[in-house]
Design a protein around this motif. Sequence first.
Motif, PDB file in Angstrom:
ATOM      1  N   ILE A  10      -8.236 -16.817  -1.230  1.00 49.72           N
ATOM      2  CA  ILE A  10      -6.867 -16.993  -0.741  1.00 49.72           C
ATOM      3  C   ILE A  10      -6.906 -16.983   0.786  1.00 49.72           C
ATOM      4  CG2 ILE A  10      -4.553 -15.969  -0.716  1.00 49.72           C
ATOM      5  CD1 ILE A  10      -5.387 -14.641  -3.431  1.00 49.72           C
ATOM      6  N   ASN A  11      -6.203 -17.928   1.392  1.00 53.92           N
ATOM      7  CA  ASN A  11      -6.199 -18.037   2.858  1.00 53.92           C
ATOM      8  C   ASN A  11      -5.172 -17.098   3.487  1.00 53.92           C
ATOM      9  OD1 ASN A  11      -8.283 -19.968   3.052  1.00 53.92           O
ATOM     10  ND2 ASN A  11      -6.845 -21.560   2.459  1.00 53.92           N
ATOM     11  N   LYS A  12      -5.257 -15.839   3.106  1.00 47.97           N
ATOM     12  CA  LYS A  12      -4.423 -14.770   3.662  1.00 47.97           C
ATOM     13  C   LYS A  12      -5.313 -13.542   3.781  1.00 47.97           C
ATOM     14  CE  LYS A  12      -0.339 -16.873   3.116  1.00 47.97           C
ATOM     15  NZ  LYS A  12       0.838 -16.950   3.857  1.00 47.97           N
ATOM     16  N   SER A  13      -4.917 -12.613   4.647  1.00 49.21           N
ATOM     17  CA  SER A  13      -5.692 -11.387   4.799  1.00 49.21           C
ATOM     18  C   SER A  13      -5.617 -10.557   3.518  1.00 49.21           C
ATOM     19  CB  SER A  13      -5.156 -10.562   5.968  1.00 49.21           C
ATOM     20  OG  SER A  13      -3.884 -10.025   5.634  1.00 49.21           O
ATOM     21  N   ALA A  14      -6.529  -9.612   3.388  1.00 50.26           N
ATOM     22  CA  ALA A  14      -6.520  -8.718   2.224  1.00 50.26           C
ATOM     23  C   ALA A  14      -5.196  -7.956   2.159  1.00 50.26           C
ATOM     24  CB  ALA A  14      -7.705  -7.756   2.287  1.00 50.26           C
ATOM     25  N   GLN A  15      -4.664  -7.558   3.314  1.00 48.54           N
ATOM     26  CA  GLN A  15      -3.407  -6.815   3.327  1.00 48.54           C
ATOM     27  C   GLN A  15      -2.242  -7.677   2.836  1.00 48.54           C
ATOM     28  OE1 GLN A  15      -3.010  -3.374   4.126  1.00 48.54           O
ATOM     29  NE2 GLN A  15      -1.087  -3.819   3.078  1.00 48.54           N
ATOM     30  N   GLU A  16      -2.194  -8.945   3.264  1.00 46.37           N
ATOM     31  CA  GLU A  16      -1.125  -9.841   2.801  1.00 46.37           C
ATOM     32  C   GLU A  16      -1.228 -10.073   1.299  1.00 46.37           C
ATOM     33  OE1 GLU A  16      -0.038 -13.134   5.984  1.00 46.37           O
ATOM     34  OE2 GLU A  16      -2.199 -12.755   5.974  1.00 46.37           O
ATOM     35  N   THR A  17      -2.441 -10.244   0.796  1.00 49.22           N
ATOM     36  CA  THR A  17      -2.650 -10.437  -0.638  1.00 49.22           C
ATOM     37  C   THR A  17      -2.261  -9.171  -1.398  1.00 49.22           C
ATOM     38  OG1 THR A  17      -4.427 -12.025  -0.205  1.00 49.22           O
ATOM     39  CG2 THR A  17      -4.373 -11.015  -2.397  1.00 49.22           C
ATOM     40  N   PHE A  18      -2.659  -8.023  -0.872  1.00 48.08           N
ATOM     41  CA  PHE A  18      -2.303  -6.733  -1.478  1.00 48.08           C
ATOM     42  C   PHE A  18      -0.780  -6.573  -1.534  1.00 48.08           C
ATOM     43  CE2 PHE A  18      -1.084  -2.301  -1.040  1.00 48.08           C
ATOM     44  CZ  PHE A  18      -1.795  -1.687  -2.070  1.00 48.08           C
ATOM     45  N   ASP A  19      -0.108  -6.900  -0.433  1.00 49.86           N
ATOM     46  CA  ASP A  19       1.354  -6.773  -0.379  1.00 49.86           C
ATOM     47  C   ASP A  19       2.018  -7.670  -1.421  1.00 49.86           C
ATOM     48  OD1 ASP A  19       1.050  -4.949   1.683  1.00 49.86           O
ATOM     49  OD2 ASP A  19       1.572  -6.375   3.262  1.00 49.86           O
ATOM     50  N   PHE A  20       1.507  -8.887  -1.567  1.00 49.99           N
ATOM     51  CA  PHE A  20       2.055  -9.819  -2.553  1.00 49.99           C
ATOM     52  C   PHE A  20       1.902  -9.255  -3.961  1.00 49.99           C
ATOM     53  CE2 PHE A  20       1.601 -13.243  -5.627  1.00 49.99           C
ATOM     54  CZ  PHE A  20       2.708 -14.037  -5.369  1.00 49.99           C
ATOM     55  N   LEU A  21       0.699  -8.780  -4.292  1.00 45.60           N
ATOM     56  CA  LEU A  21       0.433  -8.271  -5.637  1.00 45.60           C
ATOM     57  C   LEU A  21       1.083  -6.910  -5.885  1.00 45.60           C
ATOM     58  CD1 LEU A  21      -3.300  -9.341  -6.056  1.00 45.60           C
ATOM     59  CD2 LEU A  21      -1.274 -10.421  -7.045  1.00 45.60           C
ATOM     60  N   SER A  22       1.423  -6.198  -4.824  1.00 44.92           N
ATOM     61  CA  SER A  22       2.094  -4.903  -4.976  1.00 44.92           C
ATOM     62  C   SER A  22       3.536  -5.052  -5.442  1.00 44.92           C
ATOM     63  CB  SER A  22       2.087  -4.133  -3.655  1.00 44.92           C
ATOM     64  OG  SER A  22       0.783  -3.713  -3.350  1.00 44.92           O
ATOM     65  N   ASN A  23       4.120  -6.202  -5.168  1.00 44.86           N
ATOM     66  CA  ASN A  23       5.492  -6.473  -5.585  1.00 44.86           C
ATOM     67  C   ASN A  23       5.444  -7.081  -6.987  1.00 44.86           C
ATOM     68  OD1 ASN A  23       8.063  -7.431  -6.039  1.00 44.86           O
ATOM     69  ND2 ASN A  23       8.289  -8.348  -4.022  1.00 44.86           N
ATOM     70  N   VAL A  24       5.824  -6.304  -8.005  1.00 44.10           N
ATOM     71  CA  VAL A  24       5.689  -6.768  -9.391  1.00 44.10           C
ATOM     72  C   VAL A  24       6.510  -8.029  -9.672  1.00 44.10           C
ATOM     73  CG1 VAL A  24       5.017  -4.511 -10.304  1.00 44.10           C
ATOM     74  CG2 VAL A  24       7.436  -5.180 -10.316  1.00 44.10           C
ATOM     75  N   ILE A  86      -9.590  -6.656  -4.416  1.00 46.47           N
ATOM     76  CA  ILE A  86      -9.375  -7.546  -3.273  1.00 46.47           C
ATOM     77  C   ILE A  86     -10.415  -7.246  -2.193  1.00 46.47           C
ATOM     78  CG2 ILE A  86      -7.712  -8.299  -1.521  1.00 46.47           C
ATOM     79  CD1 ILE A  86      -5.534  -6.956  -3.385  1.00 46.47           C
ATOM     80  N   THR A  87     -11.103  -8.284  -1.743  1.00 47.31           N
ATOM     81  CA  THR A  87     -12.059  -8.137  -0.642  1.00 47.31           C
ATOM     82  C   THR A  87     -11.638  -9.087   0.477  1.00 47.31           C
ATOM     83  OG1 THR A  87     -13.546  -9.781  -1.624  1.00 47.31           O
ATOM     84  CG2 THR A  87     -13.998  -7.462  -2.121  1.00 47.31           C
ATOM     85  N   GLU A  88     -12.163  -8.845   1.675  1.00 44.35           N
ATOM     86  CA  GLU A  88     -11.845  -9.698   2.821  1.00 44.35           C
ATOM     87  C   GLU A  88     -13.151 -10.158   3.460  1.00 44.35           C
ATOM     88  OE1 GLU A  88      -8.298  -9.812   6.036  1.00 44.35           O
ATOM     89  OE2 GLU A  88      -9.358  -7.910   5.929  1.00 44.35           O
ATOM     90  N   PRO A  89     -13.705 -11.285   2.962  1.00 45.42           N
ATOM     91  CA  PRO A  89     -14.993 -11.752   3.482  1.00 45.42           C
ATOM     92  C   PRO A  89     -14.916 -12.306   4.905  1.00 45.42           C
ATOM     93  CG  PRO A  89     -14.111 -13.309   1.884  1.00 45.42           C
ATOM     94  CD  PRO A  89     -13.184 -12.130   1.903  1.00 45.42           C
ATOM     95  N   ALA A  90     -13.708 -12.681   5.350  1.00 45.89           N
ATOM     96  CA  ALA A  90     -13.532 -13.201   6.713  1.00 45.89           C
ATOM     97  C   ALA A  90     -12.100 -12.906   7.150  1.00 45.89           C
ATOM     98  CB  ALA A  90     -13.787 -14.711   6.731  1.00 45.89           C
ATOM     99  N   VAL A  91     -11.847 -13.077   8.429  1.00 48.35           N
ATOM    100  CA  VAL A  91     -10.504 -12.840   8.953  1.00 48.35           C
ATOM    101  C   VAL A  91      -9.531 -13.824   8.296  1.00 48.35           C
ATOM    102  CG1 VAL A  91      -9.088 -12.880  11.043  1.00 48.35           C
ATOM    103  CG2 VAL A  91     -11.418 -11.997  11.140  1.00 48.35           C
ATOM    104  N   ASN A  92      -8.384 -13.314   7.887  1.00 44.98           N
ATOM    105  CA  ASN A  92      -7.356 -14.118   7.232  1.00 44.98           C
ATOM    106  C   ASN A  92      -7.859 -14.870   6.000  1.00 44.98           C
ATOM    107  OD1 ASN A  92      -5.227 -13.338   8.898  1.00 44.98           O
ATOM    108  ND2 ASN A  92      -5.839 -14.824  10.449  1.00 44.98           N
ATOM    109  N   MET A  93      -8.771 -14.230   5.283  1.00 46.48           N
ATOM    110  CA  MET A  93      -9.255 -14.777   4.025  1.00 46.48           C
ATOM    111  C   MET A  93      -9.514 -13.601   3.085  1.00 46.48           C
ATOM    112  SD  MET A  93     -12.723 -16.902   3.141  1.00 46.48           S
ATOM    113  CE  MET A  93     -12.217 -18.452   3.833  1.00 46.48           C
ATOM    114  N   SER A  94      -9.052 -13.735   1.860  1.00 51.57           N
ATOM    115  CA  SER A  94      -9.319 -12.675   0.893  1.00 51.57           C
ATOM    116  C   SER A  94      -9.800 -13.287  -0.407  1.00 51.57           C
ATOM    117  CB  SER A  94      -8.067 -11.818   0.655  1.00 51.57           C
ATOM    118  OG  SER A  94      -6.976 -12.606   0.257  1.00 51.57           O
TER     119      SER A  94
END
Length: 131
Positions: A10-24, A86-94
């Motif tokens: 996903i072309n978003k940071s791990a935190q952005e992906t986490f935030d998305f998945l945190s919202n049921v 969720i992992t973050e292999p690069a900046v703004n990529m998860s």
Amino acid sequence: MKLESPKTTINKSAQETFDFLSNVENFEKLMPENISKFEVLDTDKFLFALKGMPEIVLKKKEAVAPHKIVLGAAGGKLDFSLTANITEPAVNMSEVKLVFEGEFNAMMAMMIKGPINKFIETLVTNMPAQV
């Protein structure tokens, strides 16, 4: 029984992906096309049903920002969990990998393995376009 999805990027940071998945509520966007019902029951709990399958209630059991979210069965006869790693292999990529784990008898495991595998693969396939 343990089933793992392929990893999705996903072309978003791990935190952005986490935030998305945190919202049921966002899980409705990831559901397969054959969904027949989706209902948010609480800030951390939702119900869904796929055509031909019983309703399933999932509740957020654990959240470790920004690397892990665990959803578990909330009631019902089956006890299982669905973990998003969720992992973050690069900046703004998860990268996200879903792991489904549950204790089932051999007959039940044989019946649900295919549909559950397809379900978790659909969730990760839909993530890059939705997150």
